[in-house]
Design a protein around this motif. Structure first.
Motif, PDB file in Angstrom:
ATOM      1  N   GLN A 285      -7.039   4.099   9.928  1.00 50.01           N
ATOM      2  CA  GLN A 285      -6.511   2.603   9.605  1.00 50.01           C
ATOM      3  C   GLN A 285      -7.366   1.826   8.726  1.00 50.01           C
ATOM      4  O   GLN A 285      -7.039   0.800   8.319  1.00 50.01           O
ATOM      5  CB  GLN A 285      -6.248   1.689  10.948  1.00 50.01           C
ATOM      6  CG  GLN A 285      -5.217   1.991  11.774  1.00 50.01           C
ATOM      7  CD  GLN A 285      -5.541   3.194  12.800  1.00 50.01           C
ATOM      8  OE1 GLN A 285      -6.630   3.721  12.861  1.00 50.01           O
ATOM      9  NE2 GLN A 285      -4.721   3.777  13.668  1.00 50.01           N
ATOM     10  N   ASP A 286      -8.740   2.291   8.792  1.00 47.00           N
ATOM     11  CA  ASP A 286      -9.555   1.668   7.928  1.00 47.00           C
ATOM     12  C   ASP A 286      -9.777   2.274   6.398  1.00 47.00           C
ATOM     13  O   ASP A 286     -10.736   1.826   5.770  1.00 47.00           O
ATOM     14  CB  ASP A 286     -11.048   1.482   8.616  1.00 47.00           C
ATOM     15  CG  ASP A 286     -10.897   0.741   9.938  1.00 47.00           C
ATOM     16  OD1 ASP A 286     -10.070  -0.375   9.840  1.00 47.00           O
ATOM     17  OD2 ASP A 286     -11.595   0.863  10.705  1.00 47.00           O
ATOM     18  N   VAL A 287      -9.293   3.248   6.266  1.00 51.30           N
ATOM     19  CA  VAL A 287      -9.261   3.879   4.854  1.00 51.30           C
ATOM     20  C   VAL A 287      -8.923   2.816   3.810  1.00 51.30           C
ATOM     21  O   VAL A 287      -7.997   2.279   3.869  1.00 51.30           O
ATOM     22  CB  VAL A 287      -8.215   5.205   4.659  1.00 51.30           C
ATOM     23  CG1 VAL A 287      -8.070   5.589   3.124  1.00 51.30           C
ATOM     24  CG2 VAL A 287      -8.716   6.153   5.562  1.00 51.30           C
ATOM     25  N   GLU A 288      -9.972   2.892   3.004  1.00 52.34           N
ATOM     26  CA  GLU A 288      -9.532   1.556   1.933  1.00 52.34           C
ATOM     27  C   GLU A 288      -8.567   2.134   0.789  1.00 52.34           C
ATOM     28  O   GLU A 288      -8.562   3.089   0.127  1.00 52.34           O
ATOM     29  CB  GLU A 288     -10.869   1.537   0.908  1.00 52.34           C
ATOM     30  CG  GLU A 288     -11.024   0.506  -0.132  1.00 52.34           C
ATOM     31  CD  GLU A 288     -12.194   0.508  -0.828  1.00 52.34           C
ATOM     32  OE1 GLU A 288     -12.197  -0.215  -1.923  1.00 52.34           O
ATOM     33  OE2 GLU A 288     -13.442   0.775  -0.286  1.00 52.34           O
ATOM     34  N   TYR A 289      -7.751   1.206   0.745  1.00 53.68           N
ATOM     35  CA  TYR A 289      -6.526   1.754  -0.076  1.00 53.68           C
ATOM     36  C   TYR A 289      -6.637   2.106  -1.624  1.00 53.68           C
ATOM     37  O   TYR A 289      -6.002   3.149  -2.048  1.00 53.68           O
ATOM     38  CB  TYR A 289      -5.293   0.442   0.032  1.00 53.68           C
ATOM     39  CG  TYR A 289      -4.102   1.164  -0.612  1.00 53.68           C
ATOM     40  CD1 TYR A 289      -3.177   2.290  -0.324  1.00 53.68           C
ATOM     41  CD2 TYR A 289      -3.834   0.140  -1.841  1.00 53.68           C
ATOM     42  CE1 TYR A 289      -2.204   2.417  -1.173  1.00 53.68           C
ATOM     43  CE2 TYR A 289      -2.641   0.685  -2.613  1.00 53.68           C
ATOM     44  CZ  TYR A 289      -1.821   1.788  -2.317  1.00 53.68           C
ATOM     45  OH  TYR A 289      -0.702   2.203  -2.977  1.00 53.68           O
ATOM     46  N   GLU A 290      -7.416   1.273  -2.322  1.00 54.17           N
ATOM     47  CA  GLU A 290      -7.715   1.330  -3.543  1.00 54.17           C
ATOM     48  C   GLU A 290      -8.385   2.811  -3.788  1.00 54.17           C
ATOM     49  O   GLU A 290      -7.963   3.512  -4.764  1.00 54.17           O
ATOM     50  CB  GLU A 290      -8.490   0.384  -4.219  1.00 54.17           C
ATOM     51  CG  GLU A 290      -7.915  -1.115  -4.314  1.00 54.17           C
ATOM     52  CD  GLU A 290      -6.534  -1.018  -5.083  1.00 54.17           C
ATOM     53  OE1 GLU A 290      -6.458  -0.316  -6.029  1.00 54.17           O
ATOM     54  OE2 GLU A 290      -5.467  -1.523  -4.879  1.00 54.17           O
ATOM     55  N   LYS A 291      -9.105   3.200  -2.929  1.00 56.06           N
ATOM     56  CA  LYS A 291      -9.591   4.787  -3.149  1.00 56.06           C
ATOM     57  C   LYS A 291      -8.707   5.518  -2.818  1.00 56.06           C
ATOM     58  O   LYS A 291      -8.822   6.675  -3.570  1.00 56.06           O
ATOM     59  CB  LYS A 291     -10.980   4.767  -2.038  1.00 56.06           C
ATOM     60  CG  LYS A 291     -12.056   4.180  -2.605  1.00 56.06           C
ATOM     61  CD  LYS A 291     -13.252   4.155  -1.504  1.00 56.06           C
ATOM     62  CE  LYS A 291     -14.416   3.420  -1.774  1.00 56.06           C
ATOM     63  NZ  LYS A 291     -15.365   3.698  -0.767  1.00 56.06           N
TER      64      LYS A 291
ATOM     65  N   GLU B 290       0.735  -1.317   0.089  1.00 59.97           N
ATOM     66  CA  GLU B 290       0.000  -0.122   0.045  1.00 59.97           C
ATOM     67  C   GLU B 290       0.852   1.310  -0.009  1.00 59.97           C
ATOM     68  O   GLU B 290       0.728   2.104   1.089  1.00 59.97           O
ATOM     69  CB  GLU B 290      -0.915  -0.201   1.102  1.00 59.97           C
ATOM     70  CG  GLU B 290      -1.832  -1.110   1.225  1.00 59.97           C
ATOM     71  CD  GLU B 290      -2.999  -1.273   2.420  1.00 59.97           C
ATOM     72  OE1 GLU B 290      -2.754  -0.365   3.290  1.00 59.97           O
ATOM     73  OE2 GLU B 290      -4.065  -1.822   2.111  1.00 59.97           O
TER      74      GLU B 290
ATOM     75  N   TYR C 282       1.486   3.060   3.483  1.00 55.14           N
ATOM     76  CA  TYR C 282       0.344   3.907   4.252  1.00 55.14           C
ATOM     77  C   TYR C 282       0.441   3.471   5.813  1.00 55.14           C
ATOM     78  O   TYR C 282       0.563   4.305   6.744  1.00 55.14           O
ATOM     79  CB  TYR C 282      -0.905   3.685   3.893  1.00 55.14           C
ATOM     80  CG  TYR C 282      -1.945   4.410   4.473  1.00 55.14           C
ATOM     81  CD1 TYR C 282      -1.829   5.693   4.632  1.00 55.14           C
ATOM     82  CD2 TYR C 282      -2.832   3.596   5.080  1.00 55.14           C
ATOM     83  CE1 TYR C 282      -2.785   6.176   5.301  1.00 55.14           C
ATOM     84  CE2 TYR C 282      -4.072   4.109   5.848  1.00 55.14           C
ATOM     85  CZ  TYR C 282      -4.005   5.573   5.960  1.00 55.14           C
ATOM     86  OH  TYR C 282      -4.710   6.047   6.619  1.00 55.14           O
TER      87      TYR C 282
ATOM     88  N   ILE D 261     -14.786   6.876   9.492  1.00 52.54           N
ATOM     89  CA  ILE D 261     -13.991   5.640   9.692  1.00 52.54           C
ATOM     90  C   ILE D 261     -12.745   5.924  10.516  1.00 52.54           C
ATOM     91  O   ILE D 261     -12.265   7.151  10.404  1.00 52.54           O
ATOM     92  CB  ILE D 261     -13.886   4.705   8.600  1.00 52.54           C
ATOM     93  CG1 ILE D 261     -12.890   5.481   7.659  1.00 52.54           C
ATOM     94  CG2 ILE D 261     -15.137   4.411   8.022  1.00 52.54           C
ATOM     95  CD1 ILE D 261     -12.656   4.651   6.330  1.00 52.54           C
TER      96      ILE D 261
ATOM     97  N   LYS E 184      -5.364   5.248  -3.024  1.00 53.44           N
ATOM     98  CA  LYS E 184      -4.417   5.542  -4.170  1.00 53.44           C
ATOM     99  C   LYS E 184      -4.993   6.101  -5.592  1.00 53.44           C
ATOM    100  O   LYS E 184      -4.256   6.954  -6.246  1.00 53.44           O
ATOM    101  CB  LYS E 184      -4.205   3.806  -4.518  1.00 53.44           C
ATOM    102  CG  LYS E 184      -3.407   3.675  -5.767  1.00 53.44           C
ATOM    103  CD  LYS E 184      -3.165   2.139  -6.210  1.00 53.44           C
ATOM    104  CE  LYS E 184      -2.404   1.919  -7.196  1.00 53.44           C
ATOM    105  NZ  LYS E 184      -2.116   0.398  -7.771  1.00 53.44           N
TER     106      LYS E 184
ATOM    107  N   GLU F 132     -16.019   9.537   5.387  1.00 53.41           N
ATOM    108  CA  GLU F 132     -16.609   8.141   5.550  1.00 53.41           C
ATOM    109  C   GLU F 132     -16.568   7.654   7.076  1.00 53.41           C
ATOM    110  O   GLU F 132     -17.379   6.518   7.419  1.00 53.41           O
ATOM    111  CB  GLU F 132     -15.737   6.953   4.869  1.00 53.41           C
ATOM    112  CG  GLU F 132     -15.475   7.221   3.442  1.00 53.41           C
ATOM    113  CD  GLU F 132     -14.446   6.264   2.793  1.00 53.41           C
ATOM    114  OE1 GLU F 132     -14.443   5.049   3.546  1.00 53.41           O
ATOM    115  OE2 GLU F 132     -13.860   6.489   1.782  1.00 53.41           O
TER     116      GLU F 132
END
Length: 563
Positions: A538-544, A439, A481, A535, A546, A533
């Motif tokens: 630590q819960d941030v969606e990596y693909e988003k 990530e 990340y 949240i 990126k 979001e």
């Protein structure tokens, strides 16, 4: 029975008085509480870039800076930028260097020399890259000017000279920071917080795990961490001399005591961890232009005996004094440590990372006295070789730099202090491509680099330095990340782009100013996503994440490199 008019008036008056008192009390208290979506603690280059990103992402942001001046080392004398591979530097970091380029395209920017006289030499890259419209080498006050412009253009709320109350200032609830207070009594509330200081005080006060000093090689399976006796990678050691140097006041007589700035302690076992921290110094800006030069000042507590070891080094044949007078525009330098005894104040900073503000100030003042005294000594002491002293007397401090601080840099080079032990820990294994990095939120590419950590006496009775490491990389590397966020059980809404999660030796490459800016922007993007979001960071969606970072021009892998 009806209430008498006077009694009604009395009740009304009492009610009004009480209401007024409550409202007045609230008005008195309210101005000391400040709220924003993201609250950033720090005034470094990473702090400014992070604040700009938050503002441009449409969120409210407050910068709380313990420093009066913005930009940290980038504006504090480190104008000879440690770029590494410039194609890995994108986003707002690259924009900073583009703004520097624009400044030096103006004829009036070249006050003390003609532009065509400047040699355009940079650190592995041309100082001025006309094709990419970036400039990597610059004067300190120009860097600070650019940072101030960024803050002003983006309407960033900035509080200067505000120091975190490290004892009781951080408020947490359900694993989140809700607010922190400063020593002046101000309180800052936010949804997400960021520690962008060199010291990591907010991180530590929030109860996040961290490390100070060097880990042993066995902790993360590394080769270059821990004590590194017998390793000589640069020319900052005594093996470069024509003969060994005696450490005692009376040569050959151990009973006479050691010369100043030599430790009596044994260095320790190679590969073992210790509490020691690599040396700090000021990156002093000098000039040899007679109309802009102020002779080196003699510090109030000047003591020539502190530099006796340098005399012995000169006597041993060393003549590389001017090796790191790196040239920046307008006949100035970014002057860095070079050689066995130089501006690095070896062994005088071990307690700095955890020290009180008062003790840190003492350490900073001691470093200033040492380094000013060193410059005065070389320019004036008759024991200095004539050819060096004659040249040194042509140099001095520039009148147009650090004008409110006696023309001395306002930022000590805190090469390393606390380092977070976060969700993911970067080690030399990721940097050397032995293991993959998950990530990526940015790239580093500078040599793995640690300055000396201690100066000691060998069993043979000679003085030696230890801890200076320079290991080349197979290429640029990704930064995870997870190295910007704590473990979730420790704090859910804090990001740490400067005191990032890395081993001592990995941090030796990550700690470069362009990388701090890159990580500051990436951390800010993640902070805004976490807010949107609702949240944990630590819960941030990596693909988003990126996708957003690439849209903003960040370089996450060499496939994204700017060419």
């Amino acid at each position: 029975m009806k209430t008498k008019p006077i009694t009604r008036y009395l009740y009304t008056a009492i009610f009004a008085a009480v209401l007024s008192a409550v409202l007045f009390a609230g008005c008195k208290k309210q101005p000391n509480v400040y709220k924003a979506d993201v609250v950033i603690y720090g005034g470094t280059s990473a702090a400014v870039i992070a604040a700009v990103e938050v503002a441009q992402s449409g969120k409210s942001v407050i910068m709380v800076s313990p420093d009066a001046h913005l930009g940290g080392l980038t504006a504090g004398g480190l104008g000879w930028t440690d770029t590494g591979k410039k194609e890995t530097i994108g986003g707002l970091a690259r924009n900073f260097y583009h703004r520097v380029y624009n400044h030096y395209q103006q004829q009036e920017a070249w006050k003390w020399m003609k532009k065509e006289e400047y040699g355009n030499t940079g650190q592995g890259t041309p100082a001025i890259d006309g094709n990419m419209r970036t400039m990597w080498i610059f004067e300190p006050h120009i860097a600070e000017q650019v940072f101030e412009e960024l803050v002003r253009e983006n309407n960033i709320r900035l509080f200067r000279d505000e120091w975190l109350d490290r004892e009781a200032g951080v408020e947490k609830s359900e694993g989140r920071i809700t607010a922190f207070a400063t020593l002046s009594g101000k309180k800052f509330e936010g949804k997400v917080f960021m520690d962008a200081t060199y010291e990591g005080d907010l991180m530590a006060s929030a109860g996040v795990s961290y490390h100070v000093g060097r880990e042993g090689t066995d902790v993360y399976g590394e080769e270059w961490n821990g004590i590194q006796t017998g390793v000589y990678h640069h020319r900052h050691h005594f093996m470069v001399l024509d003969k060994p140097v005696d450490p005692y006041k009376i040569p050959g007589d151990a009973s006479s005591g050691l010369l100043p700035r030599i430790s009596p302690d044994p260095p320790g076992e190679k590969g073992k961890g210790d509490h020691r921290v690599q040396a700090y110094c000021f990156r002093v800006c000098m000039t040899n232009h007679p109309d802009n030069r102020i002779p080196f000042p003699k510090p109030e507590k000047y003591d020539s005996t502190q530099y006796e070891l340098l005399v012995r080094i000169f006597d041993a044949g060393w003549r590389e004094w001017f090796q790191k007078f790196d040239i920046i525009p307008n006949r100035k330098t970014d002057t860095n440590n070079h050689g066995p005894f130089s501006s690095d104040n070896i062994g005088m900073n071990y307690d700095y990372p955890e020290a009180s503000y008062e003790r840190r100030k003492e350490i900073i003042n001691e470093h200033e006295t040492y380094q000013k005294g060193l410059l005065w000594f070389v320019a004036n002491d008759p024991r200095v070789p004539e050819e060096i002293q004659t040249e040194m007397q042509k140099w001095g401090l520039p009148k147009d730099e650090f004008i409110d601080n006696g023309h001395w840099p306002h930022q000590l080079y805190i090469r390393e202090a606390r380092r977070m032990k976060g969700k993911f820990i970067m080690t030399e294994n990721e940097l050397l491509k032995r293991t993959p990095t998950p990530e990526s939120v940015g790239m580093g590419s500078y040599t793995i680099d640690s300055h000396n950590v201690q100066r000691y006496v060998t069993k043979e009775g000679h003085v030696h330095n230890e801890g200076d490491i320079g290991v080349g990389l197979p290429g640029p590397y990704e930064i995870a990340y997870g190295s910007l966020v704590p473990k979730k059980v420790e704090c859910k809404n804090l990001l740490v782009p400067v005191c990032a999660s890395a081993s001592h030796i990995a941090f030796g490459s990550i700690r470069m100013e362009p990388v701090f800016m890159i990580l500051g922007q990436s951390a800010a993007v993640a902070a805004c996503m976490a807010i949107d979001e609702k949240i944990a960071v630590q819960d941030v969606e990596y693909e988003k994440l990126k996708k957003l970072l690439l849209e903003k021009g960040q370089v996450l892998t060499m496939a994204d490199a700017i060419k």
